[in-house]
Design an enzyme around this catalytic site. Sequence first.
Site, short mmCIF file in Angstrom:
data_model
loop_
_atom_site.label_atom_id
_atom_site.label_comp_id
_atom_site.label_asym_id
_atom_site.label_seq_id
_atom_site.Cartn_x
_atom_site.Cartn_y
_atom_site.Cartn_z
CE1 TYR A 143 -6.35 0.50 0.25
CE2 TYR A 143 -6.50 -0.80 -1.75
CZ TYR A 143 -6.86 0.31 -1.02
OH TYR A 143 -7.70 1.23 -1.54
CE1 TYR A 146 -8.65 -1.16 -5.68
CE2 TYR A 146 -9.32 -2.52 -3.82
CZ TYR A 146 -9.34 -1.32 -4.48
OH TYR A 146 -10.03 -0.26 -3.96
#
Length: 629
Positions: free
Chosen positions: A403, A399
């Site tokens: 980013y 995850y």
Amino acid sequence: MLTPFAHHFMPKLPRIVQDDVHFQVSGRSRRANATRENMTLFINDTVKHALKWAPVIEHKFPFADLRVNASHQRVHSGARSSVTLNHETLMCDDAIERLAVNLTEMFTRQIQMIQVEDGETAYLNALKTVFVGISKDLRTVHLTPPPLKKKHTLLAEAEDELERAICRCLDVKYLVRKFTFLRTQYIEYSQIALARVGDRKSQHAYLSRRSFARWEKKQQEAARFVKAMSVVCHETGETFDLAEVVKRTTANPENRRIELVVRSRGDEERAVEMGYEGVFVNWTLPSKYHRNADKWTGCTPKEAHEVLMAKWRLARAWFQKLDIHWFGLRVAEPHKDGTPHAHMFLYVHPDQKAALVSIIESVAIDEDKHELMINGALNISPRITIKHCDPALGTATGYIIKYISKNINGAHLPEGDAAHTALSATAWARIHRIKQFSQSGSPPVGLWRQIRRASKEDVAFDAQLADLHEHCDKSRWSRFCQDVQDAQLAYETRINGYGETVKKVRGFMWHDIIIETAGKDYSLVPTAKVDTWKAARHAVAIALKKARRAFPWSTENKCNPPPYSAPTGIEHALITVTGWSLKGVQCLISPLLRGATVPIDNALSLSWRDGELQTHAVRGAQTTKDPSR
DNA sequence: ATAACGGATTGGCGCGCAGC
DNA sequence: GCTGCGCGCCAATCCGTTAT
């Protein structure tokens, strides 16, 4: 081509706003369907829009206002014609330099005029008066004076610091750097105020097209520079292409991305071992900080970021107060309109997770809580959202990686425009000087990097250290974190050109043994001049050898030496190296001992560090001054 | 590559206050 | 007056970026 309405109001607008109007109008006129009628409408609308937002820009940067001459501070230096801080000056490199030169000459006059009275603190007081005067002048041209540390126990220390600060203000390059930053701020803020940043079709996401184009051009210039330079080692004379070096260090975005991924993955491993759980936070500011919102109060993305970081600081203080142990990564990311928000990837013990989350939530919603009331019910999700990491749905690292990539180079992302988005995010952070990634609760990466630079032989003397080295070498961040306790960074102190003490990493320390991993001195030489540099270096080496045999060198008296007590060994060496007269080289000695780097010719300069004469390649431009003439 | 610098973070210290 | 504690500020340190 402008309308009567536009003709009337354009002269009242700041130049930077006028430029934008012209840019918009010319873009619109190039459209296939541009008729006289719709151009008239468009021009009038654009000017009305400009009139609405000009005051915001003028408020932040009063020198932008063409109508207020009073705010145009004239800078006289006596000898030269005066320069005014205004749009034209700020946008022109030469004018900025002239302004900076005038300022330094003005400061020099102030210093010459000051009277030092009798008494122990008289000199200190004189320095203070000068610095206060300089600071005031700097503020009128929108620069902040160099910061001072508050307290000094010794009079001499206080005097030294003031001397060094004043010394900085007399450096044209220092002032030029500051003005250049002011320029980028001024341009981007104006663009933001004029609503050129956002997610609409006419806007550019994260930062304006204008600033993005300027930044890209600068990047290209930097790339050209990197291509043209070589890295040379003082000791061995080895040379490398700077481009090669840049490719394999963290200057390369791909390396930076990979290192962050390694660190994140290691953090997750550590969390799993410790029985900690992951929490993902998405933290946004109240709407008054957003340009896109009606309530925008005119703050910059930078100011908004500072507010957000102050809130985050407050939350961390609460963690500490309540003994909540945590670690993780913080990412600053722009909204489409340039306002920052933050993502936090945190690991906590399950028993403390609820407390940590509630602290974050309460800090985040504290300001402008009323915005979050919908039909009498509190909905905090526009401000702050918390996701609890569920290992069944995939790893936390998977995850986080998205980013990281999204904000560095867009590598391995499915979106077609990921590269441009990432480049814009990077440009946004650079323009506003916002730090994108910040890891907390882990040992310094600097240490990790130095250990990775060491060779197997360097660390073979201790089995434990060899293991640690192996962990770093194999990118095992979590093991590094566990085993790094006995290692720390090792520094060397130096005196810079302003007389300030600065530190440079030389390697790392294992117990009390220093392992030098950055022990050699390098400098940059234009690749075309490497041979000249080598020849000059050779000549210096021979001269030094002779001089050393003839005279023992003193390493005393680095600061403020009496002018002619300098050892004649230096004089002798300098004469041999430069071919100058005795008088000529005597001029060099005092600056050398003070820590300055003195240019000798186009390719070479000299300095005095730790009791040794050092040779340097002359940096960048070839505007070498000959101090003897 | 290095130097300079700005920004973020951490730890320590001093100050004020409450309690003794 | 002394001590312990909490708070806020400051200094040191490290990280990341830019310019050369």
